[in-house]
Design an enzyme around this catalytic site. Structure first.
Site, PDB file in Angstrom:
ATOM      1  CD  GLU A  94       3.408  -4.759  38.246  1.00  0.00           C
ATOM      2  OE1 GLU A  94       3.562  -4.123  37.188  1.00  0.00           O
ATOM      3  OE2 GLU A  94       3.837  -4.358  39.345  1.00  0.00           O
ATOM      4  CG  ASP A  95       6.147  -5.145  34.844  1.00  0.00           C
ATOM      5  OD1 ASP A  95       5.767  -5.314  36.021  1.00  0.00           O
ATOM      6  OD2 ASP A  95       7.077  -4.364  34.559  1.00  0.00           O
ATOM      7  CG  ASP A 143      11.292  -9.835  42.114  1.00  0.00           C
ATOM      8  OD1 ASP A 143      11.616 -10.993  41.895  1.00  0.00           O
ATOM      9  OD2 ASP A 143      12.103  -8.975  42.511  1.00  0.00           O
ATOM     10  CE  LYS A 179      12.313 -12.208  37.912  1.00  0.00           C
ATOM     11  NZ  LYS A 179      13.377 -11.250  38.310  1.00  0.00           N
ATOM     12  CG  PHE A 182      16.943  -8.493  35.940  1.00  0.00           C
ATOM     13  CD1 PHE A 182      16.274  -7.938  37.022  1.00  0.00           C
ATOM     14  CD2 PHE A 182      17.109  -7.728  34.789  1.00  0.00           C
ATOM     15  CE1 PHE A 182      15.779  -6.641  36.967  1.00  0.00           C
ATOM     16  CE2 PHE A 182      16.619  -6.424  34.737  1.00  0.00           C
ATOM     17  CZ  PHE A 182      15.964  -5.890  35.818  1.00  0.00           C
TER      18      PHE A 182
HETATM   19  P1  IMP Z   1       7.950  -6.621  43.631  1.00  0.00           P
HETATM   20  O1  IMP Z   1       7.362  -5.581  44.505  1.00  0.00           O
HETATM   21  O2  IMP Z   1       9.227  -7.172  44.211  1.00  0.00           O
HETATM   22  O3  IMP Z   1       6.981  -7.724  43.262  1.00  0.00           O
HETATM   23  O4  IMP Z   1       8.447  -5.837  42.348  1.00  0.00           O
HETATM   24  C1  IMP Z   1       7.899  -5.945  41.120  1.00  0.00           C
HETATM   25  C2  IMP Z   1       8.554  -4.905  40.232  1.00  0.00           C
HETATM   26  O5  IMP Z   1       9.985  -5.070  40.186  1.00  0.00           O
HETATM   27  C3  IMP Z   1       8.089  -5.086  38.811  1.00  0.00           C
HETATM   28  O6  IMP Z   1       6.943  -4.305  38.563  1.00  0.00           O
HETATM   29  C4  IMP Z   1       9.295  -4.615  38.011  1.00  0.00           C
HETATM   30  O7  IMP Z   1       9.234  -3.223  37.840  1.00  0.00           O
HETATM   31  C5  IMP Z   1      10.482  -4.947  38.874  1.00  0.00           C
HETATM   32  N1  IMP Z   1      11.104  -6.221  38.465  1.00  0.00           N
HETATM   33  C6  IMP Z   1      11.125  -7.370  39.167  1.00  0.00           C
HETATM   34  N2  IMP Z   1      11.791  -8.340  38.507  1.00  0.00           N
HETATM   35  C7  IMP Z   1      12.184  -7.803  37.339  1.00  0.00           C
HETATM   36  C8  IMP Z   1      12.910  -8.334  36.197  1.00  0.00           C
HETATM   37  O8  IMP Z   1      13.312  -9.511  36.109  1.00  0.00           O
HETATM   38  N3  IMP Z   1      13.128  -7.463  35.176  1.00  0.00           N
HETATM   39  C9  IMP Z   1      12.694  -6.166  35.204  1.00  0.00           C
HETATM   40  N4  IMP Z   1      12.003  -5.642  36.247  1.00  0.00           N
HETATM   41  C10 IMP Z   1      11.755  -6.446  37.311  1.00  0.00           C
HETATM   42 MG    MG Z   2       6.751  -2.451  37.708  1.00  0.00          MG
END
Ligand code: IMP
Ligand code: MG
Length: 186
Positions: free
Chosen positions: A104-105, A108, A136, A157
């Site tokens: 995963e990238d 969040d 994060k 972001f």
């Molecule tokens: P989560 O379900 O909130 O953990 O969402 C994670 C996903 O939100 C990541 O796979 C990204 O696609 C997107 N995302 C969260 N933060 C960022 C950011 O700072 N830049 C770009 N995409 C983000």
């Molecule tokens: Mg993603």
């Protein structure tokens, strides 16, 4: 106004330069190579953000690993906190009894990975672990057990190295913070 020719003009700050990313991937690739020596993994990239890091990470894993991809999205708009996620593209591979490593990238809230983990565990893989390039921690709503982590970043972001804003900036080689004017067209 954004100039097509200069993505870097939209960048306020380089948070993690590409050399640092590559050094980290060499290190983690070494750990993965040791940990999976007896059981080469199936790397599962989460589209689309993880495409870039998957490509670099796998070249640092000295094992006959395979790759597959999944695309998921939050249900509807503004429901990123609901944790209800929809599979847009499923795996091609049957992961039963496979050693699966999700790539995963960024984590969040943690909701995407929490859902994905539950969905994949139901298919009875031999093992399931997570690699995430970025996290994060201050934004976390659900804890997920991440085995391989690249970098902790503050609540900003970020774009570049696969990560996008409105579909753009994924091809920046560094992880960057955009100038505030880029958001909201000011
Ligand atoms: P989560 O379900 O909130 O953990 O969402 C994670 C996903 O939100 C990541 O796979 C990204 O696609 C997107 N995302 C969260 N933060 C960022 C950011 O700072 N830049 C770009 N995409 C983000
Ligand atoms: Mg993603």
């Amino acid at each position: 106004m954004r100039e097509m020719s200069s993505m870097m003009g939209d960048v306020k700050e380089v948070l993690i330069p590409s050399e640092e990313i590559q050094a980290k991937l060499r290190e983690i690739g070494g750990f993965i190579t040791e940990d999976y020596r007896e059981n080469p993994p199936l790397l599962v990239g989460v589209l689309r953000g993880a495409v870039v890091v998957l490509g670099d990470l796998m070249r640092n894993v000295d094992l006959p690993c395979e790759i597959d991809f999944m695309d998921i999205s939050s249900y509807g708009a503004g429901t990123s906190s609901s944790g209800v996620v929809r599979i847009l593209k499923d795996l091609e591979e049957d992961i039963t009894d496979r050693h699966v490593l999700i790539v995963e990238d960024i984590i969040d809230s943690g909701l995407t990975l929490s859902y994905l983990t539950r969905a994949l565990l139901a298919r009875k893989p031999a093992s399931l672990e997570i690699f995430a390039l970025l996290t994060k921690p201050s934004r976390r709503k659900v804890e997920t057990r991440v085995k391989y982590l690249g970098f902790e970043i503050p609540d900003e972001f970020v774009v570049g190295y696969g990560l996008d804003y409105g579909g753009a900036y994924r091809n920046l080689p560094d992880i960057c913070v955009l100038r505030p004017e880029v958001f909201g067209g000011g």
